[in-house]
Design an enzyme around this catalytic site. Structure first.
Site, mmCIF file in Angstrom:
data_model
loop_
_atom_site.group_PDB
_atom_site.id
_atom_site.type_symbol
_atom_site.label_atom_id
_atom_site.label_comp_id
_atom_site.label_asym_id
_atom_site.label_seq_id
_atom_site.Cartn_x
_atom_site.Cartn_y
_atom_site.Cartn_z
ATOM 1 C CD GLU A 143 -11.814 1.379 -1.365
ATOM 2 O OE1 GLU A 143 -12.089 1.852 -0.300
ATOM 3 O OE2 GLU A 143 -11.234 0.301 -1.417
ATOM 4 C CB ILE A 151 -11.452 20.213 -2.121
ATOM 5 C CG1 ILE A 151 -10.881 20.824 -3.050
ATOM 6 C CG2 ILE A 151 -10.186 20.020 -1.026
ATOM 7 C CD1 ILE A 151 -10.788 22.410 -2.729
ATOM 8 N N GLY A 356 6.793 -2.839 14.355
ATOM 9 C CA GLY A 356 6.779 -1.185 14.657
ATOM 10 C C GLY A 356 8.195 -0.644 14.337
ATOM 11 C CB CYS A 383 8.888 -7.064 11.681
ATOM 12 S SG CYS A 383 9.991 -5.999 10.936
ATOM 13 C CG HIS A 508 5.631 -7.954 7.942
ATOM 14 N ND1 HIS A 508 4.842 -7.123 8.894
ATOM 15 C CD2 HIS A 508 6.813 -7.254 7.783
ATOM 16 C CE1 HIS A 508 5.886 -6.035 9.311
ATOM 17 N NE2 HIS A 508 6.927 -6.307 8.834
ATOM 18 C CD GLU A 510 2.061 -9.181 9.500
ATOM 19 O OE1 GLU A 510 2.438 -8.050 9.385
ATOM 20 O OE2 GLU A 510 2.470 -10.313 9.571
#
Length: 543
Positions: A143, A151, A356, A383, A508, A510
C-alpha cells in the site's frame, strides 16, 4: 526459490478512501485461496515512525509484536490476515532518508552525488522486495500511502514504476483506488475525478491494471465502460467498491466482483478457489446479532475515533462472538470533570477507560472508575486505564489521599511511577516499553479464567508502571494483581474479585484481537456487560 508476485495499491482523488481496507480484503481473499500473503505500508511522511505524532494528526499508533510503532493500517492487515506483521511491514520517508544519509556519512557512495533518483528510489525498491527475502511469500501487497498528486509520495510512485518494469508485468500489477462521486443536484455519477487521477499516474509513466472505484451506489455498465475508455483499462477491470455497513463485508463484496480472481489471472497464478464460509458466518452474527448493549468508551480523544481504532474493532469481534451489537458511547473524560460521572455513566452496561498520555482529562477518568466500581457496572481498563484504576483505589479505598502518577504530579504517594529503565532515557521516539512481553497469570482469577492458561504474551506501549512499594497496601484492601511479569517486578493486570467484572491490563489486548479470534478479555467483558444488562432489566421488571 519461488517467484513472489507483487500487488501495489495506490489512491487518488481524496484521502481516506480505504486503501488499507482494500489491501487487507484482497489479502484475505488471496489467503483463502491457499496463497501465503503479507501486506506492507509505505508512508510518505518524514517522521521515522508515528510514535511521537498526536492522535489528532495520525490516529492510533499500532504496535507490532517486535515493538515497532506503526501506521494503524497494519492493524487492519493483522485483523484480516490473522497473522502478525513486523517493523519491516511499515516504511516511512523518514526511515528511507535516514538510511540513505547514514550510508552517505559512512562513505558508502564513494563520493557520488546522492540524489532522489537513483539513491532514494533504490532504497525504496530494496524495501519493496525485503519481505520476499525473509519468507516464502506467494504475494506481497504494498500500500502506497497518501494520494496521487501529493509531492511527498512522488519518490514512492517512481520507485514503484521502476520496480514493476524490473520484475515484469507477469509478476507485478498496480491497483488504483479512486472515487466516483454521485452529484444529487445532477442525479449523476461523475467519472471525471477518476479520469484526472489516472491521468496524473500516466504522466508519471504508470498505467494502473485495475481500478477500484469507491461509490455509494452500483456503477452501471456504461459508467465502467466510460472509465475504462478514458483510463486505458478494460471495463471488466473497473471494479466497484461500494460503501458497506462494516469493513468486514468488503471482502465479500470484492468476491462478488471477482476482484481476487482478476488479480491472480493478471499475475498468471492458478490457485484454488477462495473459501470464505467461516468469514461469512461470523459476518452474519456481526450484522444480525441477538443482543445490543451500550458500553462507554472514556478517553481524552473521544471526538476522534481513529485514535481508538483497534479498540473499536476488538469490540466488533467480541460482539460477534457473543451474538451482540456493541454500541459505543463516546465519553470525553474532561466532560466528567465538569459535570460528574453519573450523568454520562448511569445508563451504561459497561465502561472501558482507554489508553492515553498526559495529565489532561485524568481526573475525569479517575471519577469514572470510581463510579462504575461503586455502582458494580462492568469495567475494563487498558494501559492508562489500569493506572487510573490503581490511583482511584489507592485514594478512595486505601485512604491514600494524595495518590497519583509521577507522570502527572510528583507527590509522596506516586502509586504509578516511571519504570527504572526509563529514567535515564532522553529521547522520546521509539524508547517506551514496546512490543510483546510475557505475563504470568494467577490461578483462580478472572484473567486466568479468560485466557485458560497461566503463561501469556501481550503487547505494550508505556513508560509508567505500578509502584511496587504500594502493592502491599493495595492488596491488603482487596485489589488483586492477577498478572505479573515472570520475575514479578512489573504488575500487568489487576482485578476485584467481588465485582461483577472489574479488570484492567497494563498491556494492549486490542492489538491481538481478530474477527476469527476475538481477544478473550474483550470477549468476557462483553459477556459480563450482557449479563449486567439482563440482570438490570430483570430487576426493573420485578420492581
Amino acid at each position: 526459490m519461488k517467484q513472489t508476485k507483487y500487488v501495489f495499491i495506490t489512491g487518488g482523488v481524496v484521502s481516506s478512501l480505504g486503501k488499507g481496507i482494500a489491501a487487507s480484503s484482497l489479502g484475505m481473499l488471496l489467503q483463502s485461496r491457499g496463497l501465503t500473503v503479507t501486506i506492507q505500508k509505505f508512508d510518505p511522511y518524514i517522521n521515522v515512525d508515528p510514535g511521537t505524532m498526536s492522535p489528532y494528526q495520525h490516529g492510533e499508533v499500532y504496535v507490532t509484536e517486535d515493538g515497532a510503532e506503526t501506521d494503524l493500517d497494519l492493524g487492519h492487515y493483522e485483523r484480516f490476515l490473522n497473522r502478525d506483521m513486523s517493523q519491516d511491514n511499515n516504511t516511512t520517508t523518514g526511515q528511507i532518508y535516514n538510511h540513505v544519509i547514514t550510508k552517505e556519512r559512512r562513505g558508502d557512495y564513494l563520493g557520488a552525488t546522492v540524489q532522489v533518483i537513483p539513491h532514494i528510489t533504490d532504497e525504496i525498491k530494496r524495501r519493496f522486495a525485503r519481505l520476499a527475502k525473509q519468507d516464502e511469500y506467494d504475494v506481497i501487497i504494498t500500500e502506497i500511502g497518501g494520494t496521487v498528486g501529493d509531492i511527498e509520495s512522488l519518490p514512492f510512485l517512481e520507485a514503484m514504476r521502476q520496480f514493476v518494469m524490473n520484475v515484469g508485468k507477469k509478476n507485478a500489477i498496480i491497483v488504483h483506488l479512486t472515487l466516483v462521486p454521485y452529484i444529487p443536484s445532477a442525479g449523476e455519477l461523475k467519472t471525471k475525478p477518476t479520469q484526472h487521477s489516472v491521468k496524473m499516474l500516466l504522466e508519471l509513466g504508470i498505467q494502473p491494471d485495475i481500478l477500484l472505484c469507491r461509490s455509494d451506489r452500483p456503477l452501471p455498465r456504461s459508467i465502467k465502460e466510460k472509465i475504462g475508455l478514458f483510463c486505458n483499462v478494460r471495463p471488466e477491470l473497473v471494479i466497484e467498491a461500494l460503501d458497506v455497513k462494516t469493513i468486514y463485508e468488503v471482502p465479500v463484496e470484492y468476491r462478488k466482483e471477482e476482484f481476487d480472481k482478476k488479480v491472480v489471472n493478471l499475475l498468471h497464478m492458478r490457485p484454488k478457489d477462495a473459501d470464505i464460509d467461516r468469514w461469512t458466518r461470523i459476518l452474519k452474527r456481526l450484522k444480525e446479532p441477538k443482543h445490543e448493549i451500550e458500553i462507554g468508551l472514556c478517553g481524552k480523544y473521544a471526538e476522534y475515533h481513529d485514535a481508538y481504532k483497534s479498540i473499536i474493532e476488538a469490540f466488533a469481534h467480541a460482539g460477534a462472538e457473543n451474538n451482540a451489537r456493541v454500541k459505543l458511547d463516546w465519553i470525553h473524560s474532561e466532560d466528567i470533570e465538569k459535570h460528574g460521572a453519573a450523568r454520562y455513566l448511569k445508563h451504561l452496561d459497561g465502561l472501558l477507560v482507554a489508553p492515553g498520555f498526559g495529565e489532561r482529562g485524568i481526573e475525569g477518568k479517575i471519577k469514572a472508575v470510581q463510579y462504575v466500581r461503586e455502582q458494580n457496572i462492568p469495567f475494563f481498563g487498558i494501559c492508562l486505564g489500569l493506572q487510573c484504576a490503581v490511583i482511584e483505589y489507592a485514594r478512595n479505598v486505601c485512604g491514600i489521599g494524595d495518590a497519583n502518577s509521577a507522570e502527572f504530579e510528583e507527590t509522596s504517594s506516586n502509586v504509578i511511577d516511571l519504570m527504572l529503565e526509563q529514567k535515564s532515557i532522553q529521547t522520546m521516539g521509539g524508547t517506551m516499553r514496546l512490543g510483546g512481553f510475557p505475563c504470568v497469570l494467577k490461578r483462580g482469577t478472572r484473567a486466568y479464567e479468560s485466557y485458560g492458561r497461566k503463561n501469556i504474551s501481550e503487547r505494550h506501549r508505556h513508560r509508567y508502571e505500578v509502584n511496587n512499594a504500594f502493592i502491599p497496601a493495595l492488596e491488603e484492601h482487596g485489589l488483586v494483581f492477577s498478572g505479573t511479569s515472570p520475575d514479578e517486578s512489573l504488575m500487568e493486570m489487576i482485578e476485584l474479585p467481588d465485582h461483577p467484572w472489574f479488570v484492567a491490563s497494563q498491556f494492549h489486548p486490542e492489538l491481538r484481537s481478530r474477527l476469527v479470534e476475538p481477544h478473550p478479555l474483550f470477549r468476557d467483558f462483553v459477556k459480563a456487560s450482557i449479563e449486567y444488562q439482563q440482570k438490570r432489566i430483570a430487576a426493573k421488571a420485578d420492581s
